[in-house]
Design an enzyme around this catalytic site. Structure first.
Site, mmCIF file in Angstrom:
data_model
loop_
_atom_site.group_PDB
_atom_site.id
_atom_site.type_symbol
_atom_site.label_atom_id
_atom_site.label_comp_id
_atom_site.label_asym_id
_atom_site.label_seq_id
_atom_site.Cartn_x
_atom_site.Cartn_y
_atom_site.Cartn_z
ATOM 1 N N ASP A 155 4.349 -3.681 1.972
ATOM 2 C CA ASP A 155 3.158 -3.965 1.167
ATOM 3 C C ASP A 155 3.479 -4.889 0.004
ATOM 4 O O ASP A 155 4.643 -5.022 -0.375
ATOM 5 C CB ASP A 155 2.656 -2.654 0.535
ATOM 6 N N LYS A 161 -1.074 -5.404 0.706
ATOM 7 C CA LYS A 161 -2.460 -5.477 0.325
ATOM 8 C C LYS A 161 -2.506 -5.252 -1.155
ATOM 9 O O LYS A 161 -1.991 -4.258 -1.608
ATOM 10 C CB LYS A 161 -3.259 -4.340 0.975
ATOM 11 N N MET A 202 -5.242 2.740 -9.276
ATOM 12 C CA MET A 202 -6.190 1.656 -9.002
ATOM 13 C C MET A 202 -7.373 1.723 -9.969
ATOM 14 O O MET A 202 -8.521 1.474 -9.574
ATOM 15 C CB MET A 202 -6.686 1.739 -7.539
HETATM 16 N N1 SAH Z 1 1.479 5.065 -2.875
HETATM 17 C C1 SAH Z 1 1.484 4.530 -4.221
HETATM 18 C C2 SAH Z 1 0.100 4.265 -4.733
HETATM 19 C C3 SAH Z 1 -0.640 3.179 -3.970
HETATM 20 S S1 SAH Z 1 -2.186 2.807 -4.672
HETATM 21 C C4 SAH Z 1 2.243 5.488 -5.145
HETATM 22 O O1 SAH Z 1 2.553 6.615 -4.734
HETATM 23 O O2 SAH Z 1 2.535 5.101 -6.271
HETATM 24 C C5 SAH Z 1 -1.804 1.426 -5.695
HETATM 25 C C6 SAH Z 1 -1.904 1.802 -7.144
HETATM 26 O O3 SAH Z 1 -0.754 2.529 -7.548
HETATM 27 C C7 SAH Z 1 -1.962 0.635 -8.111
HETATM 28 O O4 SAH Z 1 -3.267 0.107 -8.201
HETATM 29 C C8 SAH Z 1 -1.540 1.303 -9.394
HETATM 30 O O5 SAH Z 1 -2.595 2.074 -9.946
HETATM 31 C C9 SAH Z 1 -0.460 2.263 -8.903
HETATM 32 N N2 SAH Z 1 0.884 1.674 -8.980
HETATM 33 C C10 SAH Z 1 1.702 1.380 -7.956
HETATM 34 N N3 SAH Z 1 2.875 0.881 -8.401
HETATM 35 C C11 SAH Z 1 2.784 0.869 -9.769
HETATM 36 C C12 SAH Z 1 3.663 0.476 -10.811
HETATM 37 N N4 SAH Z 1 4.881 -0.009 -10.560
HETATM 38 N N5 SAH Z 1 3.219 0.602 -12.086
HETATM 39 C C13 SAH Z 1 2.002 1.098 -12.360
HETATM 40 N N6 SAH Z 1 1.128 1.482 -11.408
HETATM 41 C C14 SAH Z 1 1.513 1.373 -10.128
#
Ligand code: SAH
Length: 259
Positions: free
Chosen positions: A40, A62, A176
């Site tokens: 991703d 995405k 998100m």
């Molecule tokens: N599976 C992922 C989440 C996917 S949804 C997890 O467990 O973290 C994607 C969202 O995750 C982003 O829009 C943001 O809100 C958050 N996110 C993912 N990586 C991030 C990061 N390094 N710093 C802050 N927010 C993050």
């Protein structure tokens, strides 16, 4: 090492929040054992650097609003690679089981009798809390932790149970949530959340471009609009985010990035 992934099988692997040092040892072993890696947009560049030369790597999207592949196409690509006998790693940001469409992908695979397993990862909420030296739960004050996505399908209303989210004894991790910050703020206050409830926003948690902002729920709309940039950001809301003496405590990696 290749017995770790049988040819024709798939692992959904949590890539963590970005810093390759936050990968599990198992995730790293799986990355090194793969013959094809699908990843991703949120998988950190340092994690991608661990993919051995010669291994096929496929970017499948995405980022919110910038989809490059839709979910059925991704499912199809995973099925095709497994049926071609590849040892497939599907890298997902954070933990695959949190807002990661893991069920859709697993369903598509098992329907074709393809073996699929999950390797968990550190989710953004945990990484963000670590970056600001906070605990997501707080004895006697935050006994509940809710992971919620504030991403609505285009044109849809955000359909959340604001009343239960406004629980003063809980911490909310909003994934998100950047573009919905104003809606989140308005609805939580309308549901009774105190206006001075602390909010911490962490953008690019664990990555070189990490940025941290502390605000309060009534000021969140402005803070999110003015402070946050282009990177993925998570909102942590609730009393557990109170600063006090913890103001002194920052992640050394962040200090370096700021210098
Ligand atoms: N599976 C992922 C989440 C996917 S949804 C997890 O467990 O973290 C994607 C969202 O995750 C982003 O829009 C943001 O809100 C958050 N996110 C993912 N990586 C991030 C990061 N390094 N710093 C802050 N927010 C993050």
């Amino acid at each position: 090492m290749n017995e770790l992934i049988r040819p024709g099988s798939v692992w959904l692997v949590g890539a963590g929040p970005g810093d390759p040092d936050l990968l599990t040892r198992k995730a790293e072993k799986l990355i090194r054992a793969a013959s094809t890696v699908f990843y991703d947009a949120l998988v950190g560049p340092g994690v991608l650097d661990l993919i051995p030369a010669g291994v096929k790597r496929v970017a499948v999207g995405k980022r919110s609003g910038r989809h490059s592949k839709d979910q059925p196409s991704i499912n199809r690509m995973l099925v095709d690679a497994a049926e071609a006998g590849e040892r497939v790693v599907r890298l997902k940001g954070g933990d695959p089981s949190i807002f990661g469409r893991a069920t859709e992908e697993m369903q598509a695979l098992v329907e074709r009798d393809i073996n699929v397993q999950i390797c968990p990862g550190i989710t953004a909420a945990s990484a963000a809390a670590a970056s600001v030296c906070s605990s997501l739960t707080l004895r006697g004050m935050a006994r509940k932790l809710t992971f919620v996505t504030a991403h609505a399908k285009a044109g849809d209303q955000l359909d959340l149970d604001w009343q239960s989210l406004a629980d003063p004894g809980a911490t909310i991790a909003v994934y998100m949530g950047k573009s919905s910050a104003a809606i989140v703020s308005r609805n939580l206050i309308a549901a009774g959340m105190a206006k001075d409830t602390p909010v911490t926003m962490v953008e690019n948690a664990s990555l070189a471009g990490e940025r941290v902002f502390h605000s309060r729920i009534d000021l969140l709309p402005l803070a999110a609009k003015t402070a946050l940039g282009d990177g993925p950001a998570i909102l942590l809301i609730g009393k557990a985010m109170q600063r006090g003496k913890l103001d002194q405590c920052v992640n050394p990696a962040r200090l370096e990035a700021l210098q």
